[in-house]
Design a protein around this motif. Structure first.
Motif, mmCIF file in Angstrom:
data_model
loop_
_atom_site.group_PDB
_atom_site.id
_atom_site.type_symbol
_atom_site.label_atom_id
_atom_site.label_comp_id
_atom_site.label_asym_id
_atom_site.label_seq_id
_atom_site.Cartn_x
_atom_site.Cartn_y
_atom_site.Cartn_z
ATOM 1 N N ILE A 150 60.149 8.649 54.012
ATOM 2 C CA ILE A 150 60.736 7.335 54.260
ATOM 3 C C ILE A 150 59.762 6.511 55.095
ATOM 4 O O ILE A 150 59.174 7.022 56.052
ATOM 5 C CB ILE A 150 62.078 7.451 55.014
ATOM 6 C CG1 ILE A 150 63.070 8.326 54.233
ATOM 7 C CG2 ILE A 150 62.685 6.079 55.283
ATOM 8 C CD1 ILE A 150 64.311 8.719 55.027
ATOM 9 N N TYR A 157 58.242 10.675 45.737
ATOM 10 C CA TYR A 157 58.750 9.314 45.916
ATOM 11 C C TYR A 157 59.002 9.060 47.394
ATOM 12 O O TYR A 157 59.565 9.900 48.094
ATOM 13 C CB TYR A 157 60.051 9.095 45.136
ATOM 14 C CG TYR A 157 60.480 7.645 45.119
ATOM 15 C CD1 TYR A 157 59.932 6.761 44.200
ATOM 16 C CD2 TYR A 157 61.407 7.160 46.038
ATOM 17 C CE1 TYR A 157 60.306 5.431 44.185
ATOM 18 C CE2 TYR A 157 61.784 5.822 46.030
ATOM 19 C CZ TYR A 157 61.225 4.965 45.098
ATOM 20 O OH TYR A 157 61.588 3.642 45.096
ATOM 21 N N TYR A 187 60.818 6.409 50.040
ATOM 22 C CA TYR A 187 61.828 5.352 50.149
ATOM 23 C C TYR A 187 61.336 4.338 51.172
ATOM 24 O O TYR A 187 61.028 4.678 52.309
ATOM 25 C CB TYR A 187 63.158 5.965 50.587
ATOM 26 C CG TYR A 187 64.350 5.064 50.394
ATOM 27 C CD1 TYR A 187 65.050 5.057 49.200
ATOM 28 C CD2 TYR A 187 64.786 4.230 51.422
ATOM 29 C CE1 TYR A 187 66.161 4.244 49.030
ATOM 30 C CE2 TYR A 187 65.892 3.413 51.257
ATOM 31 C CZ TYR A 187 66.575 3.422 50.051
ATOM 32 O OH TYR A 187 67.667 2.609 49.887
ATOM 33 N N ASP A 238 62.801 -0.733 48.568
ATOM 34 C CA ASP A 238 64.092 -0.143 48.200
ATOM 35 C C ASP A 238 65.268 -0.749 48.947
ATOM 36 O O ASP A 238 66.365 -0.855 48.403
ATOM 37 C CB ASP A 238 64.067 1.369 48.476
ATOM 38 C CG ASP A 238 63.093 2.109 47.576
ATOM 39 O OD1 ASP A 238 63.299 2.088 46.357
ATOM 40 O OD2 ASP A 238 62.134 2.692 48.101
ATOM 41 N N ASP A 239 65.056 -1.106 50.229
ATOM 42 C CA ASP A 239 66.173 -1.558 51.057
ATOM 43 C C ASP A 239 65.636 -2.476 52.147
ATOM 44 O O ASP A 239 64.420 -2.589 52.346
ATOM 45 C CB ASP A 239 66.897 -0.366 51.671
ATOM 46 C CG ASP A 239 68.362 -0.666 51.960
ATOM 47 O OD1 ASP A 239 68.730 -1.861 52.005
ATOM 48 O OD2 ASP A 239 69.130 0.288 52.164
ATOM 49 N N ALA A 248 68.890 6.409 52.095
ATOM 50 C CA ALA A 248 67.569 6.937 51.745
ATOM 51 C C ALA A 248 67.644 8.433 51.457
ATOM 52 O O ALA A 248 67.083 8.915 50.458
ATOM 53 C CB ALA A 248 66.583 6.663 52.877
ATOM 54 N N ILE A 281 69.352 9.082 48.069
ATOM 55 C CA ILE A 281 68.487 8.774 46.935
ATOM 56 C C ILE A 281 67.394 9.822 46.783
ATOM 57 O O ILE A 281 67.087 10.285 45.671
ATOM 58 C CB ILE A 281 67.852 7.373 47.101
ATOM 59 C CG1 ILE A 281 68.939 6.289 47.090
ATOM 60 C CG2 ILE A 281 66.813 7.110 46.007
ATOM 61 C CD1 ILE A 281 69.724 6.185 45.809
ATOM 62 N N LEU A 282 66.773 10.224 47.887
ATOM 63 C CA LEU A 282 65.693 11.212 47.829
ATOM 64 C C LEU A 282 66.210 12.571 47.361
ATOM 65 O O LEU A 282 65.542 13.261 46.577
ATOM 66 C CB LEU A 282 65.030 11.340 49.201
ATOM 67 C CG LEU A 282 64.209 10.113 49.646
ATOM 68 C CD1 LEU A 282 63.793 10.256 51.107
ATOM 69 C CD2 LEU A 282 62.973 9.935 48.768
ATOM 70 N N ASN A 324 66.786 12.325 43.677
ATOM 71 C CA ASN A 324 65.505 12.322 42.979
ATOM 72 C C ASN A 324 64.947 13.737 42.852
ATOM 73 O O ASN A 324 64.415 14.122 41.804
ATOM 74 C CB ASN A 324 64.511 11.433 43.734
ATOM 75 C CG ASN A 324 63.215 11.241 42.993
ATOM 76 O OD1 ASN A 324 63.200 10.799 41.854
ATOM 77 N ND2 ASN A 324 62.102 11.581 43.633
#
Length: 203
Positions: free
Chosen positions: A51, A78, A80, A103-104, A122, A125-126, A129
């Motif tokens: 992140i 990935y 975030y 992303d945000d 975050a 989502i991670l 993913n």
């Protein structure tokens, strides 16, 4: 929340940076902080955080440019990206941020609840993913005929499956183990059958 996630904070304002550090550390994250975009970019290439929380306006490299470079360099993982801004969230600003890969968002002045909420999203989502990647890495293969199920739910030979996705062609050979286990016994059996036929003919 889990300390397995690395968070990089990029903020040149000392007060805001300290707030972000305090909240993220209390939540158990492994954090590192940077005062400008170039420092953060240099660190990102080495550590690859999960992140990034970055201010928009930064010395040397702003938050949007940092996000663009980050997105261009990502391959297997990935990150975030949360963008901080004191500017009004206008449509052009939102479009510029989204096009850069943000992303945000967090708007100054930042509250601890807002930071906590963004980090929860975050993590979700991670984690999702990572689950998708694990599922994509599993290839259904028949334990009997060794055919592979493709994306259209049809079964095909593994050679065809790999060729369609990688362009690789197969050259068939026989490993030493299979040579001893299968091929040589078959050859010996065939030779013996020829001898038996010859003997039967002679009699």
């Amino acid at each position: 929340m889990s300390s397995q996630f690395k968070v990089h904070i990029v903020e040149d304002d000392k007060t805001t940076r300290r707030l972000l550090e305090n909240v993220t550390s209390m939540l158990g994250y492994d954090i590192k902080s940077y005062e400008n975009g170039q420092q953060a970019w240099d660190a990102f290439q080495v550590e690859r955080p999960h992140i990034v929380i970055s201010d928009w306006m930064l010395p040397e490299m702003d938050g949007l440019e940092l996000c663009r470079k980050l997105r261009e360099s990502m391959k297997d993982s990935y990150t975030y990206f949360v963008l901080i801004s004191a500017q009004k969230r206008s449509r052009p600003n939102l479009e510029a941020a989204i096009n850069a890969g943000v992303d945000d968002f967090l708007k100054k002045p930042i509250g601890s609840d807002e930071i906590w909420n963004r980090l929860r999203v975050a993590e979700r989502i991670l984690n999702f993913n990572q689950q998708v990647k694990r599922l994509e890495s599993l290839i259904p293969i028949c334990c009997y005929c060794k055919k592979v199920r493709n994306d259209g739910d049809l079964w095909e030979q593994i050679e065809q499956y790999v060729n369609e996705r990688t362009g690789a062609d197969f050259t068939h050979s026989i490993c030493p183990s299979c040579m001893d286990t299968h091929v040589r016994p078959q050859m010996e059996s065939y030779k013996q059958s020829l001898k038996d036929k010859a003997r039967a003919t002679a009699e």
